[in-house]
Design an enzyme around this catalytic site. Structure first.
Site, PDB file in Angstrom:
ATOM      1  N   ASP A  27       4.390   2.848 -13.236  1.00 44.72           N
ATOM      2  CA  ASP A  27       3.114   2.782 -12.518  1.00 44.72           C
ATOM      3  C   ASP A  27       2.952   1.352 -12.024  1.00 44.72           C
ATOM      4  OD1 ASP A  27       0.535   3.428 -11.550  1.00 44.72           O
ATOM      5  OD2 ASP A  27      -0.409   2.725 -13.398  1.00 44.72           O
ATOM      6  N   SER A  28       1.998   1.152 -11.127  1.00 41.85           N
ATOM      7  CA  SER A  28       1.709  -0.192 -10.656  1.00 41.85           C
ATOM      8  C   SER A  28       1.132  -1.040 -11.788  1.00 41.85           C
ATOM      9  CB  SER A  28       0.672  -0.131  -9.539  1.00 41.85           C
ATOM     10  OG  SER A  28      -0.530   0.409 -10.061  1.00 41.85           O
ATOM     11  N   TYR A  67      -1.133  -1.336  -6.068  1.00 40.58           N
ATOM     12  CA  TYR A  67      -0.292  -0.812  -4.994  1.00 40.58           C
ATOM     13  C   TYR A  67      -1.173  -0.227  -3.876  1.00 40.58           C
ATOM     14  CZ  TYR A  67       4.115  -0.613  -7.773  1.00 40.58           C
ATOM     15  OH  TYR A  67       5.246  -0.891  -8.492  1.00 40.58           O
ATOM     16  N   GLY A  68      -2.352   0.222  -4.268  1.00 39.60           N
ATOM     17  CA  GLY A  68      -3.202   1.003  -3.368  1.00 39.60           C
ATOM     18  C   GLY A  68      -3.630   0.302  -2.094  1.00 39.60           C
ATOM     19  N   CYS A  76      -6.213   8.639  -9.334  1.00 39.92           N
ATOM     20  CA  CYS A  76      -5.479   7.418  -9.692  1.00 39.92           C
ATOM     21  C   CYS A  76      -5.326   7.445 -11.210  1.00 39.92           C
ATOM     22  CB  CYS A  76      -6.276   6.189  -9.252  1.00 39.92           C
ATOM     23  SG  CYS A  76      -5.628   4.630  -9.867  1.00 39.92           S
ATOM     24  N   THR A  77      -4.119   7.142 -11.682  1.00 35.65           N
ATOM     25  CA  THR A  77      -3.871   7.279 -13.126  1.00 35.65           C
ATOM     26  C   THR A  77      -4.592   6.221 -13.964  1.00 35.65           C
ATOM     27  OG1 THR A  77      -1.808   6.033 -12.846  1.00 35.65           O
ATOM     28  CG2 THR A  77      -1.658   8.446 -12.839  1.00 35.65           C
ATOM     29  N   HIS A  78      -5.151   5.214 -13.321  1.00 35.15           N
ATOM     30  CA  HIS A  78      -5.974   4.248 -14.075  1.00 35.15           C
ATOM     31  C   HIS A  78      -7.338   4.844 -14.439  1.00 35.15           C
ATOM     32  CE1 HIS A  78      -3.113   1.213 -12.612  1.00 35.15           C
ATOM     33  NE2 HIS A  78      -3.722   0.287 -13.352  1.00 35.15           N
ATOM     34  N   CYS A 132       1.929   7.443 -10.922  1.00 39.46           N
ATOM     35  CA  CYS A 132       1.087   6.700  -9.995  1.00 39.46           C
ATOM     36  C   CYS A 132       0.888   7.565  -8.759  1.00 39.46           C
ATOM     37  CB  CYS A 132       1.815   5.402  -9.637  1.00 39.46           C
ATOM     38  SG  CYS A 132       1.007   4.415  -8.375  1.00 39.46           S
ATOM     39  N   ASN A 133      -0.351   7.902  -8.451  1.00 40.96           N
ATOM     40  CA  ASN A 133      -0.629   8.728  -7.269  1.00 40.96           C
ATOM     41  C   ASN A 133      -0.192   8.015  -5.993  1.00 40.96           C
ATOM     42  OD1 ASN A 133      -2.808  11.122  -8.054  1.00 40.96           O
ATOM     43  ND2 ASN A 133      -2.885   9.388  -9.439  1.00 40.96           N
ATOM     44  N   THR A 134      -0.418   6.706  -5.952  1.00 41.38           N
ATOM     45  CA  THR A 134      -0.114   5.934  -4.741  1.00 41.38           C
ATOM     46  C   THR A 134       1.395   5.933  -4.472  1.00 41.38           C
ATOM     47  OG1 THR A 134      -1.969   4.540  -5.409  1.00 41.38           O
ATOM     48  CG2 THR A 134      -0.612   3.743  -3.605  1.00 41.38           C
TER      49      THR A 134
HETATM   50  N1  DGL Z   1      -2.358   3.948 -10.960  1.00 42.41           N
HETATM   51  C1  DGL Z   1      -2.101   4.039  -9.592  1.00 42.41           C
HETATM   52  C2  DGL Z   1      -2.395   5.351  -8.944  1.00 42.41           C
HETATM   53  O1  DGL Z   1      -2.372   6.359  -9.613  1.00 42.41           O
HETATM   54  C3  DGL Z   1      -2.112   2.852  -8.725  1.00 42.41           C
HETATM   55  C4  DGL Z   1      -3.327   2.128  -8.441  1.00 42.41           C
HETATM   56  C5  DGL Z   1      -3.019   0.901  -7.659  1.00 42.41           C
HETATM   57  O2  DGL Z   1      -2.145   0.145  -8.056  1.00 42.41           O
HETATM   58  O3  DGL Z   1      -3.680   0.686  -6.634  1.00 42.41           O
HETATM   59  O4  DGL Z   1      -2.625   5.423  -7.758  1.00 42.41           O
END
Ligand code: DGL
Length: 268
Positions: free
Chosen positions: A16-17, A48-49, A189-191, A79-81
């Protein structure tokens, strides 16, 4: 195409990011406790987003190369992104299987009674072709209210989940959705699963929160079974490594209930 031979005992790679993908690691570890795992938290490059598609692809390749070099038998893009921008490239260029995560708008579109669903995700996810494709394939009567969660990942990475700043930012993103009467909120987003208690303070208990973590773990198990790669040996305690290319304090905090994991600050 990068080809590799894989066996059951090799680890599952996850990236993940940042630390958000640990919400997916927890689901995988609960469902597949025999599996060894290597988790990459690319916190140095988070978020990453806000980055370009090219940059997200470049970072996803870098993470994949590291995990392939560590002999991973399957990679979970937690990570969705990264999934929405890079998984088709990764699948086309590496022979091992990849599991991705996408915002669960399809299940939400089936569950909603008000025909209005909210989605909180990164700009990179909401602007991706894959998201565009998925959202154009749901019931046309369902309205999707999109909101970029700008700034949320940075606060989570910096151990500020309980801050006033977080509360204010979340309120500014979610109050309009409450007003619009959405009855499902998709966490894209996984966060964000780490924000669920904070989100509930704002939206109450009548809006259903939907995230895809458990589904990703089930899909991982299914693919390992299909390819005869599930680790069925019960011999030793499996090792779970976490590599982070930034300060590890927040990650340690988030994994404090898992004392046997190894967390290392390491460049990758
Ligand atoms: N956890 C990430 C996701 O699911 C990335 C969020 C990011 O880095 O912007 O998109």
């Amino acid at each position: 195409m990068h080809t590799t031979t894989v066996t059951k005992k090799q680890p599952i790679g996850i990236f993940d990011s940042g630390i958000g993908g640990t919400s997916i690691w927890k689901e995988i570890h609960a469902l597949l406790p025999n599996e060894e795992t290597i988790y990459l938290s690319d916190s140095f490059n988070a978020p990453y987003g806000q980055q370009s598609k090219e940059k997200i692809l470049e970072l996803s390749i870098k993470n994949t190369e590291f995990l392939v070099a560590q002999n991973c038998k399957l990679i979970v893009v937690a990570c969705n992104t990264a999934t929405t921008n890079a998984i088709s490239y990764l699948r086309a260029n590496y022979s091992i299987p990849f599991i991705g995560i996408e915002p669960a708008i399809k299940p939400a579109s089936i569950l909603t009674k008000s025909k209005k669903i909210g989605i909180l995700a990164t700009k990179g996810t909401l602007n991706s072709e894959l998201f565009e494709k998925t959202s154009s394939n749901i019931d046309k009567e369902v309205q999707i209210i999109e909101q970029v969660g700008e700034g949320l990942v940075e606060l989570i990475e910096n151990n500020k989940i309980d801050s006033q700043e977080m509360h204010e930012l979340l309120t500014s993103y979610l109050a309009p959705m409450v007003q619009e009467e959405v009855d499902c909120l998709v966490l894209g987003c996984t966060h964000y699963p780490y924000l669920i208690p904070k989100i509930k303070e704002i939206i109450g208990n009548n809006i259903q929160i939907i995230d895809s973590g458990e589904a990703v773990a089930k899909q991982t198990k299914k693919v390992l079974l299909q390819r005869d790669l599930l680790n069925d040996s019960l011999a030793t305690t499996p090792s779970n490594f976490f590599y982070i290319n930034n300060n590890k304090t927040t990650l340690e905090n988030i994994l404090k209930d898992y004392p046997s994991v190894v967390i290392e600050e390491r460049f990758f």
